[in-house]
Design an enzyme around this catalytic site. Structure first.
Site, short mmCIF file in Angstrom:
data_model
loop_
_atom_site.label_atom_id
_atom_site.label_comp_id
_atom_site.label_asym_id
_atom_site.label_seq_id
_atom_site.Cartn_x
_atom_site.Cartn_y
_atom_site.Cartn_z
CB CYS A 17 48.60 38.22 40.34
SG CYS A 17 49.68 38.71 41.66
CB CYS A 267 36.34 36.65 43.27
SG CYS A 267 36.31 38.41 43.61
CB SER A 321 34.34 51.15 37.28
OG SER A 321 34.21 52.49 37.73
CG ASP A 383 31.67 53.73 40.23
OD1 ASP A 383 32.10 52.92 39.39
OD2 ASP A 383 32.43 54.41 40.94
CB CYS A 420 38.95 40.86 50.22
SG CYS A 420 39.43 39.42 49.24
CB CYS A 478 33.84 34.41 47.19
SG CYS A 478 34.38 35.28 48.69
S1 SF4 Z 1 35.80 38.70 49.71
FE1 SF4 Z 1 34.96 39.87 47.98
S2 SF4 Z 1 36.74 40.57 46.79
FE2 SF4 Z 1 37.45 38.94 48.19
S3 SF4 Z 1 37.32 37.05 46.97
FE3 SF4 Z 1 35.41 37.21 48.09
S4 SF4 Z 1 34.04 38.30 46.68
FE4 SF4 Z 1 36.13 38.60 45.93
#
Ligand code: SF4
Length: 505
Positions: A17, A267, A321, A383, A420, A478
């Site tokens: 989103c 993320c 990418s 990639d 995830c 993360c």
């Molecule tokens: S698990 Fe991977 S894709 Fe999901 S929020 Fe964490 S870093 Fe991002």
């Protein structure tokens, strides 16, 4: 229970989103075209549906229009001319092909809440993976749900807290104590104010911008800063993890920290793949981070020690990418950067297709290797990630078919091992080539992946080099899909129990 609201059919992780909001102090000015421009710039974060809510000072509350389709289709010129308001919010949503229930109109955001006591419109980027307990409490209070989504649960939660108060900062503050997950949300009130909140770990990006002219002052809130550029605005700063922002068309920006965490969990995939390279997220240029990833890959590449290889090698990105990392790799290695794969830009959503046969055909339709630049050369193919591995295998065989001497795959992110649960559409760990291979082959798993994709050599980014490329520490990002260590305790339990079930099968 974790609500899977997607069918996992992709060979790339997919962001779900985008949010965009704007307030203007000139009540004679309509922000609908700015909503269009902002949402178009954020189209890469969601292509299934588009929605906007507008408020006109002195008018009759909030008007919402939303439909399935791309921004340009939903907000066409005729529709834009009918949408009027000096304050508005918008949302782009991604939903996987084939999921009819979750593609229905009710699931499109913004979610417009209206009853006898209150009205607001709400949209968010993220996910609340475990929301049954909140929903149960709302059910017990007599709330009626029309969808089975975290979006509506959040909206109902906000509505029940907001009963009898107009202090929206306090409402969101209380709501945040119930919400465990990732969320960057925006809320439009029926007084024409916009409130935005980023979860305490900051999984999803969110930023504030402004545009001041002689005639009017505008403030923006957006998932990515590229949307500020698209509307001619200036990025002020990112919304901090755990912060609430109040944008008022009458006053100014007011912000309040509600929870300050010692660690954050932004993320990492935003920097690797999701975000547009022209965005700046939490003060870091996405393009620079990707360039650094390519530089690190080159520094660790054992093949570059071989002068014979270097004489014949070219760097080829997987478009789009792998582009920024390829530039970094080429710069560091001194090898020529070559656009060896022609992309058909009129084939939409190649990697988001159900079924392997369709995906294979789509790769051929979308990418065509250029024989004149590839034939006889040692190709360093770059990639951002390998998910299932099927697309990578297909691209390698296309390159071989036009006479490459060797195909050497370099990946700007470490192996993706785990699913995830934080709002990215991702295959399960059983479907992830690295997740499956590490379970079956232990420490030799990278060599097994190389064989499966049919590459001559395979090199992944090291975790420490990914961190250094982005310029953040393990405590700020993360990394759960790379390490299996989830930043939320409840999610860790969920992942552990799903893994335990798999092991016992
Ligand atoms: S698990 Fe991977 S894709 Fe999901 S929020 Fe964490 S870093 Fe991002």
């Amino acid at each position: 229970m974790f609500k899977k609201n997607k069918i996992k059919t992709i060979d790339k992780p997919v962001e779900q989103c985008a949010v965009f909001g704007v307030t203007c102090d000139d009540i004679g000015y309509s922000v609908s075209k700015l909503l269009y421009d902002g949402l178009i710039a954020l189209q890469h974060r969601g292509q299934e549906s588009t929605g906007v809510s507008l408020y006109h000072t002195g008018g009759n509350g909030i008007f919402t229009y939303k439909k399935k389709g791309l921004v340009s289709k939903v907000l066409n010129k005729k529709k834009l001319s009918q949408l009027w308001g000096n304050v508005g919010i918008g949302h782009n949503r991604y939903a996987t092909t084939g999921s009819t229930e979750f593609s229905s109109h009710h699931y499109i955001q913004p979610f417009h809440f209206k009853n006898n006591d209150m009205e607001f419109s709400f949209a968010f980027n993220g996910t609340i993976p475990v929301y049954d307990n909140i929903k149960q409490k709302m059910d017990d209070m007599g709330r009626i749900f029309i969808t089975n989504t975290d979006t509506e649960v959040m909206a109902q939660l906000i509505a029940s807290i907001a009963q009898g108060t107009e202090d929206w900062v306090e409402v969101l503050k209380v709501a945040s104590h119930f919400l465990e997950g990732s969320y960057s949300l925006i809320l439009l009130t029926n007084e024409g104010d916009i409130y935005a909140m980023r979860d305490p770990l900051g999984f999803k990006p969110l930023c504030i911008g402004e545009l001041k002219t002689e005639k009017r002052n505008l403030y923006f809130i957006a998932s990515e800063s590229c949307a500020m550029d698209a509307v001619g605005g200036t990025l002020i700063r990112d919304v901090k993890p755990g912060e609430i922002v109040h944008l008022s068309h009458q006053k100014d920006i007011h912000t309040e920290m509600i929870i300050k965490s010692k660690t954050t969990a932004r993320c990492q995939f935003e920097y690797v793949y999701f975000a547009r390279p022209d965005s700046i997220i939490d003060g870091i240029s996405v393009a620079n981070a990707r360039l650094n990833m390519g530089i690190h890959l080159a520094r660790n590449d054992p093949l570059l020690k071989d002068p014979e290889f270097k004489k014949n090698a070219i760097v080829v990105p997987v478009p789009d990418s792998g582009r920024s990392a390829s530039v970094g790799y080429a710069k560091e290695s001194g090898l020529p950067y070559v656009e060896g794969l022609m992309k058909n830009r009129y084939v939409w959503r190649t990697f988001i297709m159900p079924g392997q046969l369709k995906r294979d055909a789509a790769v051929k339709e979308k990418l065509n290797p250029i024989r004149s630049v590839i034939e006889g050369r040692d190709v360093v193919l770059i990639d951002d990630s390998i998910v299932r591995g099927t697309t990578t295998r297909q691209i390698i065989s296309l390159i071989r078919a036009v006479g490459a001497k060797s195909v050497n795959v370099r990946i700007s992110c470490p192996p993706v091992l785990s699913a995830c649960y934080m709002g990215i559409d991702f295959p399960t760990s059983d479907e992830l080539i690295a997740g499956k291979s590490i379970r079956l082959f232990g420490e030799n798993y990278v060599e097994e992946i190389r064989k499966q994709i049919g590459a001559d050599s395979l090199l992944y980014q090291r975790l420490e080099d990914l961190l250094s490329s982005i310029g953040m520490t393990e405590n700020q990002l993360c990394l759960a899909c790379l390490t299996g260590r989830y930043p939320l305790e409840r999610i860790q339990h969920l992942a552990d129990s799903e893994n335990a079930i798999k092991m016992n099968r």
